[in-house]
Design a protein around this motif. Sequence first.
Motif, PDB file in Angstrom:
ATOM      1  N   GLY A 183       6.267   0.406   5.685  1.00  0.00           N
ATOM      2  CA  GLY A 183       7.015   0.305   4.675  1.00  0.00           C
ATOM      3  C   GLY A 183       5.724   0.926   3.454  1.00  0.00           C
ATOM      4  O   GLY A 183       5.272   1.227   3.384  1.00  0.00           O
ATOM      5  N   GLY A 184       5.519   0.294   2.157  1.00  0.00           N
ATOM      6  CA  GLY A 184       5.228   0.427   1.341  1.00  0.00           C
ATOM      7  C   GLY A 184       5.359   1.342  -0.298  1.00  0.00           C
ATOM      8  O   GLY A 184       6.914   1.108  -0.302  1.00  0.00           O
ATOM      9  N   TRP A 185       4.866   1.680  -1.179  1.00  0.00           N
ATOM     10  CA  TRP A 185       5.632   2.140  -2.050  1.00  0.00           C
ATOM     11  C   TRP A 185       4.896   3.681  -2.529  1.00  0.00           C
ATOM     12  O   TRP A 185       4.120   4.735  -1.787  1.00  0.00           O
ATOM     13  N   GLY A 242       0.852  -1.400   0.382  1.00  0.00           N
ATOM     14  CA  GLY A 242       0.351   0.085  -0.104  1.00  0.00           C
ATOM     15  C   GLY A 242       0.708   1.415  -0.412  1.00  0.00           C
ATOM     16  O   GLY A 242       2.174   1.184  -0.352  1.00  0.00           O
ATOM     17  N   PRO A 243      -0.179   2.466   0.567  1.00  0.00           N
ATOM     18  CA  PRO A 243       0.846   3.617  -0.039  1.00  0.00           C
ATOM     19  C   PRO A 243       1.481   3.723   1.864  1.00  0.00           C
ATOM     20  O   PRO A 243       1.603   2.661   2.126  1.00  0.00           O
ATOM     21  N   LEU A 277       1.367 -11.803  -9.915  1.00  0.00           N
ATOM     22  CA  LEU A 277       1.967 -11.720  -8.718  1.00  0.00           C
ATOM     23  C   LEU A 277       1.124 -11.282  -7.187  1.00  0.00           C
ATOM     24  O   LEU A 277       1.254 -11.580  -6.656  1.00  0.00           O
ATOM     25  N   ARG A 278      -0.470 -10.602  -7.814  1.00  0.00           N
ATOM     26  CA  ARG A 278      -1.371 -10.229  -7.767  1.00  0.00           C
ATOM     27  C   ARG A 278      -1.878 -11.385  -7.161  1.00  0.00           C
ATOM     28  O   ARG A 278      -2.478 -12.437  -5.379  1.00  0.00           O
ATOM     29  N   THR A 279      -2.146 -12.680  -7.247  1.00  0.00           N
ATOM     30  CA  THR A 279      -2.282 -14.708  -7.399  1.00  0.00           C
ATOM     31  C   THR A 279      -1.269 -15.196  -6.285  1.00  0.00           C
ATOM     32  O   THR A 279      -1.140 -15.728  -5.293  1.00  0.00           O
ATOM     33  N   ARG A 280      -0.137 -14.863  -7.129  1.00  0.00           N
ATOM     34  CA  ARG A 280       0.838 -15.670  -6.118  1.00  0.00           C
ATOM     35  C   ARG A 280       1.258 -14.939  -4.556  1.00  0.00           C
ATOM     36  O   ARG A 280       1.077 -16.026  -3.410  1.00  0.00           O
ATOM     37  N   TYR A 281       1.191 -13.652  -4.503  1.00  0.00           N
ATOM     38  CA  TYR A 281       1.445 -12.995  -2.932  1.00  0.00           C
ATOM     39  C   TYR A 281       0.033 -12.635  -2.479  1.00  0.00           C
ATOM     40  O   TYR A 281      -0.205 -11.833  -1.583  1.00  0.00           O
ATOM     41  N   ARG A 282      -1.381 -13.369  -3.034  1.00  0.00           N
ATOM     42  CA  ARG A 282      -2.759 -13.438  -2.176  1.00  0.00           C
ATOM     43  C   ARG A 282      -3.160 -12.050  -1.966  1.00  0.00           C
ATOM     44  O   ARG A 282      -3.298 -11.207  -1.024  1.00  0.00           O
ATOM     45  N   ILE A 283      -2.903 -10.834  -3.208  1.00  0.00           N
ATOM     46  CA  ILE A 283      -2.719  -9.525  -2.737  1.00  0.00           C
ATOM     47  C   ILE A 283      -4.409  -8.505  -3.840  1.00  0.00           C
ATOM     48  O   ILE A 283      -5.010  -9.360  -4.791  1.00  0.00           O
ATOM     49  N   ALA A 284      -5.175  -8.822  -2.993  1.00  0.00           N
ATOM     50  CA  ALA A 284      -6.849  -8.060  -4.053  1.00  0.00           C
ATOM     51  C   ALA A 284      -6.363  -6.732  -4.970  1.00  0.00           C
ATOM     52  O   ALA A 284      -5.522  -6.678  -4.537  1.00  0.00           O
ATOM     53  N   GLY A 285      -6.851  -6.759  -5.987  1.00  0.00           N
ATOM     54  CA  GLY A 285      -6.670  -6.017  -6.911  1.00  0.00           C
ATOM     55  C   GLY A 285      -7.883  -5.438  -7.730  1.00  0.00           C
ATOM     56  O   GLY A 285      -8.657  -4.630  -8.240  1.00  0.00           O
ATOM     57  N   TYR A 329       7.197  -6.642  -5.621  1.00  0.00           N
ATOM     58  CA  TYR A 329       6.179  -6.006  -5.327  1.00  0.00           C
ATOM     59  C   TYR A 329       6.672  -4.713  -5.386  1.00  0.00           C
ATOM     60  O   TYR A 329       5.340  -4.123  -5.806  1.00  0.00           O
ATOM     61  N   ALA A 330       7.232  -4.496  -6.150  1.00  0.00           N
ATOM     62  CA  ALA A 330       7.699  -3.305  -6.475  1.00  0.00           C
ATOM     63  C   ALA A 330       7.786  -3.430  -8.128  1.00  0.00           C
ATOM     64  O   ALA A 330       7.017  -2.169  -9.009  1.00  0.00           O
TER      65      ALA A 330
END
Length: 169
Positions: free
Chosen positions: A35-37, A29-30, A161-169, A65-66
Amino acid sequence: MDRIMKSRLLSALFAAIAFAGCSTPLYYGPKRDIGGWEVDRLAADSFRVNFRASSYAADKIVDDYALLKAADTAQEYGFRYFSVVNQQDIGRTTEVDQWANSYATGTYGPTGGMTSSTQSYNQTASVYRPGSSLKIICFKNPPSANHPGTVYDAKEVSERLRTRYRIAG
């Protein structure tokens, strides 16, 4: 408390902290304290994407993640493709104060009795906080074959990458 006991207590504490860090998901997230981006627009079609983790994250995951944020940024601005033209390790080591407290109470002897003790320890530890910085150039259509850097399909990268790390999008 003798020296061996103190050493064991500190070792157990640091192991617990390390295992806790490994079991928690990395924040995507921001930018915040954990941490974050961050994204800076450099031109109409180029961006600097920075991603930092709090600690205990593998460099490979931070790089992924980057790359995910680069894919999201390209899509957010209406681009389908992007190329990483520069990547830098922006990880840093910081000093962290770590406190440990131990308490012991109990009874002993045939007529009872009470004992109580408190021990506190302060130790400064170096903690590595990984980070990755990408400079990307974005495209609406695939660029020519002689374009420098690896060209990515932003939609495919994001989905993978969203599937690999289970990040909602």
